[in-house]
Design a protein around this motif. Sequence first.
Motif, PDB file in Angstrom:
ATOM      1  N   LEU A  61      95.612  14.206  21.325  1.00 25.89           N
ATOM      2  CA  LEU A  61      95.547  13.250  22.431  1.00 25.89           C
ATOM      3  C   LEU A  61      94.212  13.350  23.152  1.00 25.89           C
ATOM      4  O   LEU A  61      93.764  14.426  23.500  1.00 25.89           O
ATOM      5  CB  LEU A  61      96.691  13.557  23.424  1.00 25.89           C
ATOM      6  N   ARG A  64      83.353  32.426  20.349  1.00 21.85           N
ATOM      7  CA  ARG A  64      84.356  31.378  20.263  1.00 21.85           C
ATOM      8  C   ARG A  64      85.479  31.648  21.266  1.00 21.85           C
ATOM      9  O   ARG A  64      85.911  30.756  22.003  1.00 21.85           O
ATOM     10  CB  ARG A  64      84.856  31.406  18.819  1.00 21.85           C
ATOM     11  N   ALA A 116      98.929  19.903  18.612  1.00 22.90           N
ATOM     12  CA  ALA A 116      97.505  19.703  18.366  1.00 22.90           C
ATOM     13  C   ALA A 116      97.084  20.425  17.088  1.00 22.90           C
ATOM     14  O   ALA A 116      96.309  19.896  16.284  1.00 22.90           O
ATOM     15  CB  ALA A 116      96.687  20.210  19.555  1.00 22.90           C
ATOM     16  N   ALA A 117      97.626  21.621  16.880  1.00 26.97           N
ATOM     17  CA  ALA A 117      97.261  22.387  15.694  1.00 26.97           C
ATOM     18  C   ALA A 117      97.723  21.676  14.419  1.00 26.97           C
ATOM     19  O   ALA A 117      97.082  21.767  13.373  1.00 26.97           O
ATOM     20  CB  ALA A 117      97.861  23.784  15.765  1.00 26.97           C
ATOM     21  N   LEU A 176     103.981  17.598  26.635  1.00 30.17           N
ATOM     22  CA  LEU A 176     103.467  18.049  27.932  1.00 30.17           C
ATOM     23  C   LEU A 176     104.470  17.812  29.062  1.00 30.17           C
ATOM     24  O   LEU A 176     104.252  18.255  30.174  1.00 30.17           O
ATOM     25  CB  LEU A 176     102.162  17.316  28.269  1.00 30.17           C
ATOM     26  N   ALA A 183      94.763  23.188  25.892  1.00 25.96           N
ATOM     27  CA  ALA A 183      95.954  23.196  25.038  1.00 25.96           C
ATOM     28  C   ALA A 183      95.922  22.018  24.069  1.00 25.96           C
ATOM     29  O   ALA A 183      96.299  22.141  22.900  1.00 25.96           O
ATOM     30  CB  ALA A 183      97.219  23.152  25.892  1.00 25.96           C
ATOM     31  N   LEU A 184      95.420  20.865  24.547  1.00 28.71           N
ATOM     32  CA  LEU A 184      95.369  19.669  23.704  1.00 28.71           C
ATOM     33  C   LEU A 184      94.361  19.811  22.565  1.00 28.71           C
ATOM     34  O   LEU A 184      94.372  19.041  21.618  1.00 28.71           O
ATOM     35  CB  LEU A 184      95.021  18.430  24.553  1.00 28.71           C
ATOM     36  N   GLN A 185      93.458  20.790  22.655  1.00 29.94           N
ATOM     37  CA  GLN A 185      92.541  21.071  21.537  1.00 29.94           C
ATOM     38  C   GLN A 185      93.153  22.078  20.574  1.00 29.94           C
ATOM     39  O   GLN A 185      92.484  22.556  19.668  1.00 29.94           O
ATOM     40  CB  GLN A 185      91.195  21.629  22.029  1.00 29.94           C
ATOM     41  N   GLY A 186      94.398  22.494  20.847  1.00 33.52           N
ATOM     42  CA  GLY A 186      95.017  23.490  19.983  1.00 33.52           C
ATOM     43  C   GLY A 186      94.580  24.907  20.321  1.00 33.52           C
ATOM     44  O   GLY A 186      94.781  25.823  19.532  1.00 33.52           O
ATOM     45  N   ILE A 187      93.974  25.083  21.494  1.00 34.43           N
ATOM     46  CA  ILE A 187      93.580  26.431  21.918  1.00 34.43           C
ATOM     47  C   ILE A 187      94.823  27.142  22.455  1.00 34.43           C
ATOM     48  O   ILE A 187      95.507  26.602  23.325  1.00 34.43           O
ATOM     49  CB  ILE A 187      92.485  26.346  23.017  1.00 34.43           C
ATOM     50  N   MET A 218     103.169  14.580  23.057  1.00 39.52           N
ATOM     51  CA  MET A 218     102.468  15.858  22.906  1.00 39.52           C
ATOM     52  C   MET A 218     103.313  17.053  23.348  1.00 39.52           C
ATOM     53  O   MET A 218     102.956  18.200  23.082  1.00 39.52           O
ATOM     54  CB  MET A 218     101.172  15.867  23.731  1.00 39.52           C
ATOM     55  N   PRO A 252     102.479  21.667  23.213  1.00 37.06           N
ATOM     56  CA  PRO A 252     101.274  20.861  22.982  1.00 37.06           C
ATOM     57  C   PRO A 252     100.269  21.563  22.061  1.00 37.06           C
ATOM     58  O   PRO A 252      99.613  20.911  21.247  1.00 37.06           O
ATOM     59  CB  PRO A 252     100.692  20.665  24.388  1.00 37.06           C
ATOM     60  N   VAL A 253     100.187  22.890  22.169  1.00 39.42           N
ATOM     61  CA  VAL A 253      99.239  23.623  21.323  1.00 39.42           C
ATOM     62  C   VAL A 253      99.624  23.478  19.855  1.00 39.42           C
ATOM     63  O   VAL A 253      98.786  23.205  18.995  1.00 39.42           O
ATOM     64  CB  VAL A 253      99.181  25.117  21.729  1.00 39.42           C
ATOM     65  N   ARG A 281      90.005  25.733  15.811  1.00 38.53           N
ATOM     66  CA  ARG A 281      90.687  26.439  14.728  1.00 38.53           C
ATOM     67  C   ARG A 281      89.845  26.577  13.465  1.00 38.53           C
ATOM     68  O   ARG A 281      90.252  27.226  12.509  1.00 38.53           O
ATOM     69  CB  ARG A 281      91.997  25.729  14.397  1.00 38.53           C
TER      70      ARG A 281
END
Lengths: 292, 243
Positions: B90, A168, B84-85, B61, A184-188, B59, B80-81, B113
């Motif tokens: 977006l 992962r 999203a979390a 950004l 970043a937009l995926q929350g990574i 977001m 943004p992180v 996650r």
Amino acid sequence: MDNFGLVIQSLISGVSIGCVYGLIGIGFCVIYNASGIVNFAQGAFVMLGGMVTYVLLEHYHLPYVLAAVLAIAFVALVGALLERLVVRPLWKRNAAMFVMILATLAAQIVIERLTYLAVDDQPKTLPVFLDLPPIMIGGVAISYQSLWIMAGSLLIVAALGLFFKRTRLGKAMRACSINAEAAALQGIPVSALLTGAFAISAILGALAGILVTPTQYTAFNMGVPFAISGFIAAIIGGFGRPFGAFLGGITLGLVQAVAILSFGAGFKNVAALSILLVFLFIRPSGILGSSR
Amino acid sequence: MTVCLAQPGTPVLEVLGLRARYGHIQALKGADLKVGKGELVAVLGPNGAGKSTLLRAIMGLTQNEGEVRFMGTRLPRRDPVGAAAKGVVLVPEGRGIFGPMTVLENLELGAYRVRDKAEMQRRFARVFDLFPRIKERLAQVAGSMSGGEQQMVAVGRAMMSEPKVLLLDEPSLGLAPRVTGEILETLGRLAAEGLPVILVEQKAPLALKLACRAYLLSLGRIVATIDPREVKSHDELAQYYFA
């Protein structure tokens, strides 16, 4: 020993030192892919790997394996700190890429001089992993240490491949190198992964240093020559392509071995820089083609 | 089909006086909007009006001022992180898929996650239900797919995170009308099931078919809020564009 045996023996030692260059080259790629930075402190990781193992082994009399593991952990920490303390503050100020690259060069010099102050300027070496006479096949003598280097490097490259392909975290790191904003937009957690990339790169450098030191020696200023070889390996492999860097390292090691055999040891660096020039002229994108 | 089921109460996402800059250029000069459960709202406007900037500012950004409230609490700036979390997701302009990776890997990363295997499978099943075509393409390198399929992967990847509010930046860009219809229909379905959606679109008639409310953005400001049921003709809409 006949001439043929000597040639084969040189080529084998060329491949084994080439594997070390390859590991260092992969270290360059991992950081470059994650951040676009060419990390000139890569050599410091190599030097520290050998040096810290030496200190733990000779001064603190730890078992070899434990000394090596602790050294790797220490160097990984140095890599992470390099990112946090040197690269990140510049990154946050939107510093130019050039500035960040120069900052890593400065870090290289600082680490080098601190090592000089902490240890001394004498060359050190590590014992070979297994103290046995070389294996004789036909007229060819193969040292155990070069087998360790080749097997160890292959194992490390395979493990790294699996890490990026299957885990992962590895997939997330690849995603960051493809498109950091989308990641970043995926929350990574992109910034934490950047620190991780520096740590992985440091671990690769340390492993290279520990594998190679028994065949040569290490000293506070041994990092830069290794970094240059690793850098050349990364370029002729296709910058940003980890597996390419490994192939590039082996190519470089072989070319150097042939040059030393044909023209003498003085031609080692001439050969390294010549193959670099040949690639820059004829195939600047490297063996596998550059990643960007 | 208009999606407009919102009950009065706190909106899921509320934007108050949001401004954003790129260097010295003020691209967004003040936007207020909100979206609630079961609502699909559209943001319309000509090229360069600041539509993408609005979504990027939400977001975090961009460098921004003003407030973005999510479920009543303020979202931190430039994170943004974190956004999203929390579930503000977006689908960016140009899709932002990870081209060299497989469709499967793209979807997995959407649920970065999630560590629980069963939960992951459940989310995969849900996305396959939304976009059956994706399921046959899991092993394919995402960058080698058609634009429409890539957009499905992008929306599917966003859905893997089970967003609390979904933001889309011109999902129809460069797509054939039929595929666009298919994707917008899916968005409508998601909104009808309760997911708040903010849809930025250049093609106003398409968006107005679904939207419960449309905000008209011009030169970095929201200049009108439109009820699509009251827009009778294209001419009327064109007036807004050129007013």
